[in-house]
Design an enzyme around this catalytic site. Structure first.
Site, PDB file in Angstrom:
ATOM      1  N   LYS A 115      16.936  31.410  35.877  1.00 55.16           N
ATOM      2  CA  LYS A 115      16.448  32.878  36.494  1.00 55.16           C
ATOM      3  C   LYS A 115      15.481  32.665  37.529  1.00 55.16           C
ATOM      4  O   LYS A 115      15.198  33.486  38.466  1.00 55.16           O
ATOM      5  CB  LYS A 115      15.985  33.563  35.284  1.00 55.16           C
ATOM      6  CG  LYS A 115      17.012  33.788  34.136  1.00 55.16           C
ATOM      7  CD  LYS A 115      16.487  35.179  33.390  1.00 55.16           C
ATOM      8  CE  LYS A 115      17.796  35.739  32.568  1.00 55.16           C
ATOM      9  NZ  LYS A 115      17.381  36.740  31.568  1.00 55.16           N
ATOM     10  N   LYS A 197      29.694  31.121  32.664  1.00 54.49           N
ATOM     11  CA  LYS A 197      29.846  32.502  31.514  1.00 54.49           C
ATOM     12  C   LYS A 197      29.935  33.642  32.033  1.00 54.49           C
ATOM     13  O   LYS A 197      29.547  33.985  33.187  1.00 54.49           O
ATOM     14  CB  LYS A 197      28.605  32.079  30.451  1.00 54.49           C
ATOM     15  CG  LYS A 197      27.558  32.759  30.765  1.00 54.49           C
ATOM     16  CD  LYS A 197      26.468  33.116  29.805  1.00 54.49           C
ATOM     17  CE  LYS A 197      25.156  34.014  30.377  1.00 54.49           C
ATOM     18  NZ  LYS A 197      24.165  34.432  29.452  1.00 54.49           N
ATOM     19  N   LYS A 200      26.286  39.703  32.567  1.00 50.98           N
ATOM     20  CA  LYS A 200      26.233  40.989  33.070  1.00 50.98           C
ATOM     21  C   LYS A 200      25.598  41.174  34.583  1.00 50.98           C
ATOM     22  O   LYS A 200      25.763  41.962  35.235  1.00 50.98           O
ATOM     23  CB  LYS A 200      25.385  42.145  32.106  1.00 50.98           C
ATOM     24  CG  LYS A 200      24.081  41.391  31.810  1.00 50.98           C
ATOM     25  CD  LYS A 200      23.616  42.406  30.318  1.00 50.98           C
ATOM     26  CE  LYS A 200      23.015  41.592  29.348  1.00 50.98           C
ATOM     27  NZ  LYS A 200      22.958  42.202  28.182  1.00 50.98           N
TER      28      LYS A 200
HETATM   29  P1  TYM Z   1      21.653  38.621  25.608  1.00 51.65           P
HETATM   30  O1  TYM Z   1      21.276  39.994  25.773  1.00 51.65           O
HETATM   31  O2  TYM Z   1      21.930  37.889  27.308  1.00 51.65           O
HETATM   32  O3  TYM Z   1      23.151  38.339  24.909  1.00 51.65           O
HETATM   33  C1  TYM Z   1      23.455  38.767  23.634  1.00 51.65           C
HETATM   34  C2  TYM Z   1      24.323  37.982  22.773  1.00 51.65           C
HETATM   35  O4  TYM Z   1      25.716  37.859  23.530  1.00 51.65           O
HETATM   36  C3  TYM Z   1      25.955  36.468  23.633  1.00 51.65           C
HETATM   37  N1  TYM Z   1      26.479  36.112  24.886  1.00 51.65           N
HETATM   38  C4  TYM Z   1      27.730  35.706  25.098  1.00 51.65           C
HETATM   39  N2  TYM Z   1      28.783  35.069  24.186  1.00 51.65           N
HETATM   40  C5  TYM Z   1      29.596  34.764  24.520  1.00 51.65           C
HETATM   41  N3  TYM Z   1      30.052  34.820  25.869  1.00 51.65           N
HETATM   42  C6  TYM Z   1      29.284  35.188  26.873  1.00 51.65           C
HETATM   43  N4  TYM Z   1      29.764  35.259  28.032  1.00 51.65           N
HETATM   44  C7  TYM Z   1      28.028  35.628  26.528  1.00 51.65           C
HETATM   45  N5  TYM Z   1      27.278  36.270  26.917  1.00 51.65           N
HETATM   46  C8  TYM Z   1      26.258  36.628  26.237  1.00 51.65           C
HETATM   47  C9  TYM Z   1      24.518  35.732  23.598  1.00 51.65           C
HETATM   48  O5  TYM Z   1      24.524  34.338  23.452  1.00 51.65           O
HETATM   49  C10 TYM Z   1      23.694  36.616  22.732  1.00 51.65           C
HETATM   50  O6  TYM Z   1      23.720  36.052  21.583  1.00 51.65           O
HETATM   51  N6  TYM Z   1      17.471  36.291  24.277  1.00 51.65           N
HETATM   52  C11 TYM Z   1      18.653  37.009  23.773  1.00 51.65           C
HETATM   53  C12 TYM Z   1      18.332  38.228  23.017  1.00 51.65           C
HETATM   54  C13 TYM Z   1      17.558  38.076  22.115  1.00 51.65           C
HETATM   55  C14 TYM Z   1      17.491  37.279  20.877  1.00 51.65           C
HETATM   56  C15 TYM Z   1      16.237  37.346  20.204  1.00 51.65           C
HETATM   57  C16 TYM Z   1      18.682  36.692  20.389  1.00 51.65           C
HETATM   58  C17 TYM Z   1      15.977  38.297  22.037  1.00 51.65           C
HETATM   59  N7  TYM Z   1      15.381  38.167  20.896  1.00 51.65           N
HETATM   60  C18 TYM Z   1      16.253  36.748  18.813  1.00 51.65           C
HETATM   61  C19 TYM Z   1      18.633  36.104  19.221  1.00 51.65           C
HETATM   62  C20 TYM Z   1      17.314  36.166  18.430  1.00 51.65           C
HETATM   63  C21 TYM Z   1      19.364  37.395  25.028  1.00 51.65           C
HETATM   64  O7  TYM Z   1      19.029  37.590  26.271  1.00 51.65           O
HETATM   65  O8  TYM Z   1      20.821  37.750  24.844  1.00 51.65           O
END
Ligand code: TYM
Length: 332
Positions: A115, A197, A200
């Site tokens: 990032k 991956k 978004k």
């Molecule tokens: P975020 O918002 O990027 O994504 C949410 C969840 O989706 C999963 N994910 C994927 N899984 C499979 N293939 C993909 N291409 C893909 N893109 C995203 C992510 O692994 C995630 O599980 N930091 C986290 C949000 C967060 C969080 C937490 C998660 C904040 N606090 C506490 C668990 C526990 C995030 O940015 O996810």
């Protein structure tokens, strides 16, 4: 038997992708129904501002995400569903945990490095501190299990390290959480670059399927998906990452096991696989899209859901924070 606390979150930064849906949200719904689980899910809006957000868009995206999660089947009555910024204990615990986290640890985080490159004009402290806030999210609720995609695994490791370090200094306080990464679908790849991956923030719209994309868009994007050399349809993520990605999506969308899927496509062409995958994704998302429209059209209802979730989350969060402050030695 003791209830297991399951915790996870998703950022409301724009759309929910098919990757989010398959790798995380769809799994959350299933975990909710497993016996003895107590599930807590947050819309991680505080995390989102590590990248500059337009205020009106952030407000809209947060409510969109709440409606998306309800549409995906998150049960806001039996589980807890809330907006992170409604529970101030997240920010407060995050500060406390900062003092038990090393700069070197944060510097090594893959996502921080990625990032920082992408947002070179805004490498703010929050971007670096992101995993500590995530640790605070998880540890506030004495979480046992955190279902996430592969990309969040490293953040989970840090949350565990912080918990162990704190417990070593002050005695048993935090539960040391475990990641739950699904065997298949934990890394849905970009449709245009099967080695990356699906994300978004990908600038190429053909690389990403949004769960609210129209049927026409979904079909067109999957038809344009990059595949591999050769013509055989086999599941081999290393040598055939493009085809394997489509097979994974198809297997989950149809709830069909991989072996029987590969058998079905013996002797067929990549084009057949693409059409079948597109149709299955459209079918999987159709009811979801309809439910979303219903939830999203009633903002008053969404706000009631958010308030109800925040009230219940706060009760737990407040208790943990008090215990942590007491252990550290603050006058209460
Ligand atoms: P975020 O918002 O990027 O994504 C949410 C969840 O989706 C999963 N994910 C994927 N899984 C499979 N293939 C993909 N291409 C893909 N893109 C995203 C992510 O692994 C995630 O599980 N930091 C986290 C949000 C967060 C969080 C937490 C998660 C904040 N606090 C506490 C668990 C526990 C995030 O940015 O996810």
């Amino acid at each position: 038997m003791k209830q297991k606390v399951i915790y996870s979150g998703i950022q409301p930064s724009g759309i929910m992708t098919l990757g989010n849906y398959i790798g995380a949200v769809n799994e959350w719904r299933e975990i909710q129904n497993e016996e003895n689980n107590f599930c807590i899910f947050e819309v991680a809006d505080l995390h989102t501002i590590t990248v500059r957000q337009d205020p009106a868009a952030l407000r809209k995206n947060s409510l969109d995400m709440l409606a998306l999660l309800l549409a995906a089947g998150i049960d806001f009555k039996n589980s807890i569903l809330y907006l992170q910024s409604h529970v101030h204990e997240h920010s407060e615990l995050s500060w406390l945990l900062n003092c038990y986290t090393y700069v070197g640890e944060m510097n090594r985080m893959t996502q921080f490095k990625e990032k920082s490159e992408k947002h070179a004009d805004n490498i703010n402290m929050g971007l670096m501190d992101y995993p500590v806030l995530m640790a605070a999210d998880i540890l506030l609720f004495k979480t046992d299990v955190v279902p996430v995609g592969i990309d969040q695994r490293q953040h989970l490791e840090i949350a565990r390290d912080i918990a162990l370090r704190f417990n070593n200094i002050y005695g048993d306080t935090f539960t040391v959480p475990e990641a739950r990464v699904r065997k298949m679908g934990a890394k849905i790849a970009s449709l245009q670059n099967p080695l990356a991956k699906m994300s978004k923030s990908d600038p190429n719209p053909n690389a990403v399927i949004g769960v609210l994309n129209s049927e026409k868009e979904i079909i067109s994007k999957i038809k344009k998906a990059v595949t591999d050399s050769g013509s055989e349809i086999i599941y081999d993520p290393e040598n055939k990452p493009g085809v394997s990605n489509l097979l994974t999506i198809l297997s989950i969308a149809r709830k069909q096991d991989m072996d029987s899927l590969v058998k079905e496509f013996e002797g067929k062409m990549y084009g057949h696989l693409k059409i079948a995958t597109a149709e299955a994704v459209v079918e999987m998302l159709r009811p979801f899209r309809e439910r979303y429209e219903e939830f999203r059209s009633d903002e008053w209802y969404l706000m009631q859901v958010a308030k109800y979730g925040a009230e219940r989350a706060s009760v737990i969060a407040e208790k943990t924070l008090k215990e942590v402050k007491e252990k550290i030695g603050f006058v209460l």
